[in-house]
Design a protein around this motif. Structure first.
Motif, PDB file in Angstrom:
ATOM      1  N   HIS A  25      42.796  40.795  36.371  1.00  0.00           N
ATOM      2  CA  HIS A  25      42.015  41.718  35.548  1.00  0.00           C
ATOM      3  C   HIS A  25      40.597  41.837  36.102  1.00  0.00           C
ATOM      4  O   HIS A  25      39.995  40.845  36.482  1.00  0.00           O
ATOM      5  CB  HIS A  25      41.926  41.213  34.105  1.00  0.00           C
ATOM      6  N   ILE A  26      40.046  43.047  36.104  1.00  0.00           N
ATOM      7  CA  ILE A  26      38.641  43.241  36.466  1.00  0.00           C
ATOM      8  C   ILE A  26      37.805  42.770  35.290  1.00  0.00           C
ATOM      9  O   ILE A  26      38.018  43.188  34.159  1.00  0.00           O
ATOM     10  CB  ILE A  26      38.341  44.715  36.769  1.00  0.00           C
ATOM     11  N   GLU A  29      31.446  43.867  37.572  1.00  0.00           N
ATOM     12  CA  GLU A  29      31.120  44.476  38.852  1.00  0.00           C
ATOM     13  C   GLU A  29      29.699  44.098  39.210  1.00  0.00           C
ATOM     14  O   GLU A  29      28.896  43.751  38.346  1.00  0.00           O
ATOM     15  CB  GLU A  29      31.303  45.991  38.829  1.00  0.00           C
ATOM     16  N   TYR A 126      31.006  45.857  44.241  1.00  0.00           N
ATOM     17  CA  TYR A 126      32.096  44.894  44.231  1.00  0.00           C
ATOM     18  C   TYR A 126      32.648  44.770  42.818  1.00  0.00           C
ATOM     19  O   TYR A 126      31.885  44.792  41.853  1.00  0.00           O
ATOM     20  CB  TYR A 126      31.605  43.504  44.663  1.00  0.00           C
ATOM     21  N   TYR A 127      33.965  44.628  42.700  1.00  0.00           N
ATOM     22  CA  TYR A 127      34.588  44.272  41.427  1.00  0.00           C
ATOM     23  C   TYR A 127      34.858  42.777  41.430  1.00  0.00           C
ATOM     24  O   TYR A 127      35.196  42.200  42.461  1.00  0.00           O
ATOM     25  CB  TYR A 127      35.915  44.995  41.226  1.00  0.00           C
ATOM     26  N   CYS A 128      34.717  42.166  40.253  1.00  0.00           N
ATOM     27  CA  CYS A 128      35.036  40.759  40.065  1.00  0.00           C
ATOM     28  C   CYS A 128      36.328  40.686  39.268  1.00  0.00           C
ATOM     29  O   CYS A 128      36.510  41.450  38.320  1.00  0.00           O
ATOM     30  CB  CYS A 128      33.923  40.041  39.309  1.00  0.00           C
ATOM     31  N   GLY A 129      37.208  39.787  39.620  1.00  0.00           N
ATOM     32  CA  GLY A 129      38.488  39.688  38.929  1.00  0.00           C
ATOM     33  C   GLY A 129      38.808  38.270  38.535  1.00  0.00           C
ATOM     34  O   GLY A 129      38.223  37.313  39.035  1.00  0.00           O
ATOM     35  N   HIS A 147      43.441  46.874  36.443  1.00  0.00           N
ATOM     36  CA  HIS A 147      42.375  47.488  35.658  1.00  0.00           C
ATOM     37  C   HIS A 147      42.875  48.867  35.247  1.00  0.00           C
ATOM     38  O   HIS A 147      42.974  49.755  36.072  1.00  0.00           O
ATOM     39  CB  HIS A 147      41.093  47.594  36.476  1.00  0.00           C
ATOM     40  N   ARG A 152      44.042  46.460  41.313  1.00  0.00           N
ATOM     41  CA  ARG A 152      42.969  45.939  42.155  1.00  0.00           C
ATOM     42  C   ARG A 152      43.393  44.588  42.737  1.00  0.00           C
ATOM     43  O   ARG A 152      44.223  43.904  42.188  1.00  0.00           O
ATOM     44  CB  ARG A 152      41.691  45.710  41.329  1.00  0.00           C
ATOM     45  N   TRP A 154      42.029  40.974  45.511  1.00  0.00           N
ATOM     46  CA  TRP A 154      41.032  40.243  46.303  1.00  0.00           C
ATOM     47  C   TRP A 154      41.238  40.510  47.780  1.00  0.00           C
ATOM     48  O   TRP A 154      42.339  40.706  48.241  1.00  0.00           O
ATOM     49  CB  TRP A 154      41.175  38.741  46.094  1.00  0.00           C
TER      50      TRP A 154
END
Length: 157
Positions: A25-26, A29, A126-129, A147, A152, A154
């Protein structure tokens, strides 16, 4: 963290191709400035560089600067870290890499030219997950996330 787009070259299409096979999951960001420089094993003159290593994104982000270097072969690597490692291993005075100066120091390299990026105020998004269970994994190469209707994932390296 997963690079999604930057102000120099837009969306990072290779990332979107990888995003189709993920399950995380995101959760956030972040926007970071891009600060590319040339690094080498020692102080060398730009005109002595014959081969320049980097990931394709920095090659694009530094295209104006690179167009002024004559007779230089651009070699693509899987990451800027791989490029720096290659320069370190070759230990020659005619090779350099594009990347961040702080990363170069990790490989015993020194900055020989600052601010190589074409855009003077470039940034990357950048997206963080995190794992669906709510805990971020210790090995991001094994993690995946979703998302909305977009998938999405890594990247490593």
């Amino acid at each position: 963290m997963l690079p999604i787009e930057n102000t120099s070259s837009g969306s990072i299409n290779e990332v979107f191709d990888l995003l189709q096979h993920t399950t995380l999951h995101i959760v956030g960001e972040i926007t970071q400035p891009i600060e590319h420089c040339l690094v080498a094993t020692k102080e060398i003159r730009l005109e002595n560089i014959k081969t320049l290593y980097s990931h394709p994104q920095p090659h694009q982000q530094c295209s104006e600067f690179l167009s002024r270097l004559k007779g230089v072969t651009l070699e693509s690597c899987a990451s800027t870290a791989d490029a720096m490692q290659k320069v370190q291993e070759l230990n020659r005075d005619d090779v350099a890499a594009i990347g961040h100066a702080a990363s170069g120091k990790l490989y015993g390299l020194q900055s020989i030219q600052q601010h190589c990026q074409s855009n003077r105020e470039p940034h990357s998004l950048y997206y963080c997950g995190e794992k669906a269970s709510g805990s971020v994994g210790s090995d991001p190469s094994e993690d995946n996330f979703h998302h909305g209707n977009l998938t999405r994932g890594w990247l490593t390296g």
